[in-house]
Design a protein around this motif. Sequence first.
Motif, PDB file in Angstrom:
ATOM      1  N   LEU A   1     -19.061  39.680  -3.780  1.00 44.69           N
ATOM      2  CA  LEU A   1     -18.585  38.420  -3.203  1.00 44.69           C
ATOM      3  C   LEU A   1     -18.995  37.229  -4.069  1.00 44.69           C
ATOM      4  CD1 LEU A   1     -19.022  38.828   0.659  1.00 44.69           C
ATOM      5  CD2 LEU A   1     -16.895  38.568  -0.624  1.00 44.69           C
ATOM      6  N   ALA A   2     -20.180  37.271  -4.652  1.00 47.92           N
ATOM      7  CA  ALA A   2     -20.610  36.202  -5.565  1.00 47.92           C
ATOM      8  C   ALA A   2     -19.698  36.144  -6.787  1.00 47.92           C
ATOM      9  CB  ALA A   2     -22.065  36.408  -5.973  1.00 47.92           C
ATOM     10  N   GLN A   3     -19.296  37.296  -7.292  1.00 47.12           N
ATOM     11  CA  GLN A   3     -18.368  37.336  -8.431  1.00 47.12           C
ATOM     12  C   GLN A   3     -16.999  36.778  -8.029  1.00 47.12           C
ATOM     13  OE1 GLN A   3     -18.686  37.832 -11.548  1.00 47.12           O
ATOM     14  NE2 GLN A   3     -16.584  38.101 -12.234  1.00 47.12           N
ATOM     15  N   ILE A   4     -16.540  37.137  -6.868  1.00 45.76           N
ATOM     16  CA  ILE A   4     -15.259  36.625  -6.374  1.00 45.76           C
ATOM     17  C   ILE A   4     -15.319  35.103  -6.258  1.00 45.76           C
ATOM     18  CG2 ILE A   4     -13.732  36.586  -4.351  1.00 45.76           C
ATOM     19  CD1 ILE A   4     -14.553  39.623  -3.996  1.00 45.76           C
ATOM     20  N   GLU A   5     -16.429  34.590  -5.759  1.00 48.81           N
ATOM     21  CA  GLU A   5     -16.596  33.136  -5.656  1.00 48.81           C
ATOM     22  C   GLU A   5     -16.562  32.485  -7.042  1.00 48.81           C
ATOM     23  OE1 GLU A   5     -19.657  29.729  -4.008  1.00 48.81           O
ATOM     24  OE2 GLU A   5     -19.821  31.765  -3.223  1.00 48.81           O
ATOM     25  N   ARG A   6     -17.195  33.099  -8.034  1.00 49.25           N
ATOM     26  CA  ARG A   6     -17.153  32.561  -9.404  1.00 49.25           C
ATOM     27  C   ARG A   6     -15.714  32.482  -9.915  1.00 49.25           C
ATOM     28  NH1 ARG A   6     -22.113  35.102  -9.698  1.00 49.25           N
ATOM     29  NH2 ARG A   6     -21.353  37.128 -10.392  1.00 49.25           N
ATOM     30  N   ILE A   7     -14.963  33.545  -9.686  1.00 51.50           N
ATOM     31  CA  ILE A   7     -13.559  33.559 -10.120  1.00 51.50           C
ATOM     32  C   ILE A   7     -12.782  32.455  -9.411  1.00 51.50           C
ATOM     33  CG2 ILE A   7     -11.408  34.891 -10.067  1.00 51.50           C
ATOM     34  CD1 ILE A   7     -13.205  37.428 -10.403  1.00 51.50           C
ATOM     35  N   ALA A   8     -12.967  32.336  -8.101  1.00 47.11           N
ATOM     36  CA  ALA A   8     -12.256  31.308  -7.326  1.00 47.11           C
ATOM     37  C   ALA A   8     -12.629  29.909  -7.805  1.00 47.11           C
ATOM     38  CB  ALA A   8     -12.559  31.478  -5.841  1.00 47.11           C
ATOM     39  N   ASN A   9     -13.888  29.701  -8.106  1.00 49.30           N
ATOM     40  CA  ASN A   9     -14.323  28.395  -8.620  1.00 49.30           C
ATOM     41  C   ASN A   9     -13.710  28.107  -9.987  1.00 49.30           C
ATOM     42  OD1 ASN A   9     -15.875  27.229  -6.528  1.00 49.30           O
ATOM     43  ND2 ASN A   9     -17.592  28.572  -7.031  1.00 49.30           N
ATOM     44  N   GLU A  10     -13.609  29.120 -10.837  1.00 51.83           N
ATOM     45  CA  GLU A  10     -12.975  28.937 -12.147  1.00 51.83           C
ATOM     46  C   GLU A  10     -11.513  28.516 -11.995  1.00 51.83           C
ATOM     47  OE1 GLU A  10     -13.511  32.602 -14.293  1.00 51.83           O
ATOM     48  OE2 GLU A  10     -15.666  32.248 -14.544  1.00 51.83           O
ATOM     49  N   GLU A  11     -10.885  28.953 -10.911  1.00 51.47           N
ATOM     50  CA  GLU A  11      -9.491  28.595 -10.629  1.00 51.47           C
ATOM     51  C   GLU A  11      -9.389  27.284  -9.847  1.00 51.47           C
ATOM     52  OE1 GLU A  11      -6.732  30.221 -11.704  1.00 51.47           O
ATOM     53  OE2 GLU A  11      -8.022  31.595 -12.813  1.00 51.47           O
ATOM     54  N   CYS A  12     -10.549  26.628  -9.642  1.00 57.95           N
ATOM     55  CA  CYS A  12     -10.620  25.334  -8.922  1.00 57.95           C
ATOM     56  C   CYS A  12     -10.123  25.439  -7.479  1.00 57.95           C
ATOM     57  CB  CYS A  12      -9.857  24.253  -9.676  1.00 57.95           C
ATOM     58  SG  CYS A  12     -10.510  23.964 -11.334  1.00 57.95           S
ATOM     59  N   CYS A  13     -10.386  26.548  -6.845  1.00 56.74           N
ATOM     60  CA  CYS A  13      -9.991  26.744  -5.456  1.00 56.74           C
ATOM     61  C   CYS A  13     -10.940  25.991  -4.528  1.00 56.74           C
ATOM     62  CB  CYS A  13      -9.990  28.227  -5.104  1.00 56.74           C
ATOM     63  SG  CYS A  13      -8.748  29.160  -6.025  1.00 56.74           S
ATOM     64  N   LYS A  14     -10.419  25.583  -3.395  1.00 54.37           N
ATOM     65  CA  LYS A  14     -11.215  24.866  -2.405  1.00 54.37           C
ATOM     66  C   LYS A  14     -11.813  25.809  -1.362  1.00 54.37           C
ATOM     67  CE  LYS A  14      -8.738  20.567  -2.952  1.00 54.37           C
ATOM     68  NZ  LYS A  14      -7.875  19.570  -2.339  1.00 54.37           N
ATOM     69  N   GLN A  15     -11.078  26.893  -1.074  1.00 52.78           N
ATOM     70  CA  GLN A  15     -11.551  27.837  -0.071  1.00 52.78           C
ATOM     71  C   GLN A  15     -11.265  29.261  -0.500  1.00 52.78           C
ATOM     72  OE1 GLN A  15     -10.222  27.122   3.933  1.00 52.78           O
ATOM     73  NE2 GLN A  15     -11.791  25.561   4.171  1.00 52.78           N
ATOM     74  N   LEU A  16     -12.089  30.139   0.023  1.00 49.99           N
ATOM     75  CA  LEU A  16     -11.880  31.570  -0.123  1.00 49.99           C
ATOM     76  C   LEU A  16     -11.467  32.063   1.260  1.00 49.99           C
ATOM     77  CD1 LEU A  16     -12.125  33.999  -1.990  1.00 49.99           C
ATOM     78  CD2 LEU A  16     -14.553  34.075  -1.480  1.00 49.99           C
ATOM     79  N   ARG A  17     -10.367  32.792   1.323  1.00 51.56           N
ATOM     80  CA  ARG A  17      -9.814  33.242   2.605  1.00 51.56           C
ATOM     81  C   ARG A  17      -9.620  34.749   2.594  1.00 51.56           C
ATOM     82  NH1 ARG A  17      -7.902  29.179   5.729  1.00 51.56           N
ATOM     83  NH2 ARG A  17      -7.705  27.141   4.765  1.00 51.56           N
ATOM     84  N   LEU A  18      -9.683  35.353   3.784  1.00 58.24           N
ATOM     85  CA  LEU A  18      -9.474  36.794   3.905  1.00 58.24           C
ATOM     86  C   LEU A  18      -9.060  37.158   5.307  1.00 58.24           C
ATOM     87  CD1 LEU A  18     -12.092  38.199   5.546  1.00 58.24           C
ATOM     88  CD2 LEU A  18     -13.225  37.507   3.448  1.00 58.24           C
ATOM     89  N   ARG A  19      -8.618  38.390   5.447  1.00 65.29           N
ATOM     90  CA  ARG A  19      -8.288  38.988   6.737  1.00 65.29           C
ATOM     91  C   ARG A  19      -9.003  40.331   6.780  1.00 65.29           C
ATOM     92  NH1 ARG A  19      -2.229  40.977   7.931  1.00 65.29           N
ATOM     93  NH2 ARG A  19      -2.884  42.502   6.395  1.00 65.29           N
TER      94      ARG A  19
END
Length: 140
Positions: free
Chosen positions: A89-107
């Motif tokens: 999950l920390a790696q996923i957050e790093r990727i999302a931050n690199e893409e300048c995302c505001k939120q991480l979402r899931l189902r």
Amino acid sequence: MISFQPTVDLLSSAEVTFDNMRSYYEHYAVDWELPNIHVQISGLENWDILYKGLVIGAFRLSFDSEDCYLRDFQVSAQYQNKGIGAVTLAQIERIANEECCKQLRLRVFKISPAHSLYKRSGFVVDKEEERFYYMSRSLT
């Protein structure tokens, strides 16, 4: 020990999802076969999770103009409950931050123990349906 790489073998990766999710599909009487999963994930950003160089899981992402969507997150059963999920999950957050995302979402299926991992990691339930929790977490 834990590392990540873009998925090398998409069909093998789909098999990990199929194996891990089979009990949920059976529980909810979902007719979902390996070829369906393979087609579904082919349009996503696919990553392998490696432990000591061995592929032990996968995660899949998609993006829109503001958010990152965790579309699938699998760790093979024998490697679960060893902290690999939190590291991933920390790696996923790093990727999302690199893409300048505001939120991480899931189902996540309500019956899945993974929703506890997500709650511990700061995700909140935005909405729920009969089978699913829809969760999100703001990114920094």
